[in-house]
Write a protein that holds these residues in place. Structure first.
Motif, mmCIF file in Angstrom:
data_model
loop_
_atom_site.group_PDB
_atom_site.id
_atom_site.type_symbol
_atom_site.label_atom_id
_atom_site.label_comp_id
_atom_site.label_asym_id
_atom_site.label_seq_id
_atom_site.Cartn_x
_atom_site.Cartn_y
_atom_site.Cartn_z
ATOM 1 N N ASP A 52 -22.591 -9.188 -60.357
ATOM 2 C CA ASP A 52 -22.135 -9.112 -58.824
ATOM 3 C C ASP A 52 -20.964 -8.226 -58.875
ATOM 4 O O ASP A 52 -20.142 -8.339 -59.561
ATOM 5 C CB ASP A 52 -21.809 -10.413 -58.457
ATOM 6 C CG ASP A 52 -21.099 -10.407 -57.107
ATOM 7 O OD1 ASP A 52 -21.432 -9.781 -56.271
ATOM 8 O OD2 ASP A 52 -20.587 -11.520 -56.625
ATOM 9 N N GLY A 53 -21.119 -7.204 -57.664
ATOM 10 C CA GLY A 53 -19.906 -6.417 -57.478
ATOM 11 C C GLY A 53 -20.030 -5.043 -58.264
ATOM 12 O O GLY A 53 -19.042 -4.103 -58.395
ATOM 13 N N ALA A 54 -21.134 -4.638 -58.908
ATOM 14 C CA ALA A 54 -21.214 -3.339 -59.503
ATOM 15 C C ALA A 54 -21.528 -2.292 -58.496
ATOM 16 O O ALA A 54 -22.210 -2.390 -57.419
ATOM 17 C CB ALA A 54 -22.712 -3.687 -60.462
ATOM 18 N N ARG A 55 -20.955 -1.212 -58.817
ATOM 19 C CA ARG A 55 -20.897 0.065 -57.842
ATOM 20 C C ARG A 55 -22.182 0.761 -57.929
ATOM 21 O O ARG A 55 -22.768 0.814 -58.954
ATOM 22 C CB ARG A 55 -19.778 1.007 -58.325
ATOM 23 C CG ARG A 55 -19.672 1.994 -57.124
ATOM 24 C CD ARG A 55 -18.297 2.962 -57.577
ATOM 25 N NE ARG A 55 -18.103 3.854 -56.604
ATOM 26 C CZ ARG A 55 -18.678 4.447 -55.760
ATOM 27 N NH1 ARG A 55 -19.716 4.245 -55.540
ATOM 28 N NH2 ARG A 55 -18.313 5.497 -55.094
ATOM 29 N N VAL A 56 -22.658 1.093 -56.984
ATOM 30 C CA VAL A 56 -24.142 1.613 -56.859
ATOM 31 C C VAL A 56 -23.707 3.038 -56.097
ATOM 32 O O VAL A 56 -23.022 3.233 -55.123
ATOM 33 C CB VAL A 56 -24.929 0.753 -56.052
ATOM 34 C CG1 VAL A 56 -25.439 -0.369 -56.567
ATOM 35 C CG2 VAL A 56 -24.845 0.545 -54.676
ATOM 36 N N ASP A 57 -24.575 3.998 -56.507
ATOM 37 C CA ASP A 57 -24.523 5.531 -55.790
ATOM 38 C C ASP A 57 -25.628 5.635 -55.021
ATOM 39 O O ASP A 57 -26.623 5.864 -55.445
ATOM 40 C CB ASP A 57 -24.399 6.662 -56.986
ATOM 41 C CG ASP A 57 -24.614 7.999 -56.484
ATOM 42 O OD1 ASP A 57 -23.851 8.038 -55.625
ATOM 43 O OD2 ASP A 57 -24.817 8.700 -57.380
ATOM 44 N N ILE A 58 -25.442 5.434 -53.725
ATOM 45 C CA ILE A 58 -26.470 5.668 -52.558
ATOM 46 C C ILE A 58 -26.867 7.073 -52.482
ATOM 47 O O ILE A 58 -25.891 7.944 -52.337
ATOM 48 C CB ILE A 58 -26.161 4.856 -51.355
ATOM 49 C CG1 ILE A 58 -25.975 3.599 -51.572
ATOM 50 C CG2 ILE A 58 -27.101 5.182 -50.347
ATOM 51 C CD1 ILE A 58 -25.329 2.703 -50.271
#
Length: 102
Positions: A52-58
């Motif tokens: 939970d809280g992992a950064r994602v690159d959209i």
């Protein structure tokens, strides 16, 4: 007195830098988020984002299968390339206006 001013100024700079870095932040809101090959739960799982809280690159967004009333899916490039539903991604700002449709 001078040291107090320096400490306050340093804290202010840190707060401003944190806010600027978080504009447009996208993070997961659930442990074990499945990343899929396409914008539907019927497509294969290509990976999992464990925490939970992992950064994602959209990279872009599209409409897909409705997940709990939300039809927006993001194609992400990292940490695992594929599609995740908007329902499980926390964003700041208007991501749909800022990111291109797929």
């Amino acid at each position: 007195m001078y040291a107090d001013r320096v400490r306050r100024a340093s804290r202010t700079v840190l707060v401003v830098a944190t806010v600027l870095l978080c504009v447009g932040c996208q993070r997961t809101s659930i442990d074990g988020l499945n990343v899929r090959a396409g914008p539907t739960t019927a497509t294969p799982v290509v990976g999992t984002i464990d925490e939970d809280g992992a950064r994602v690159d959209i990279e872009c967004w599209t409409r897909g299968e409705q997940v709990r009333g939300d039809t927006v899916w993001f194609r992400i490039g990292a940490p695992v390339p594929g599609y995740v539903t908007n329902y499980y991604v926390e964003t700041t700002g208007d991501v749909l206006a800022a990111e291109d449709p797929c």
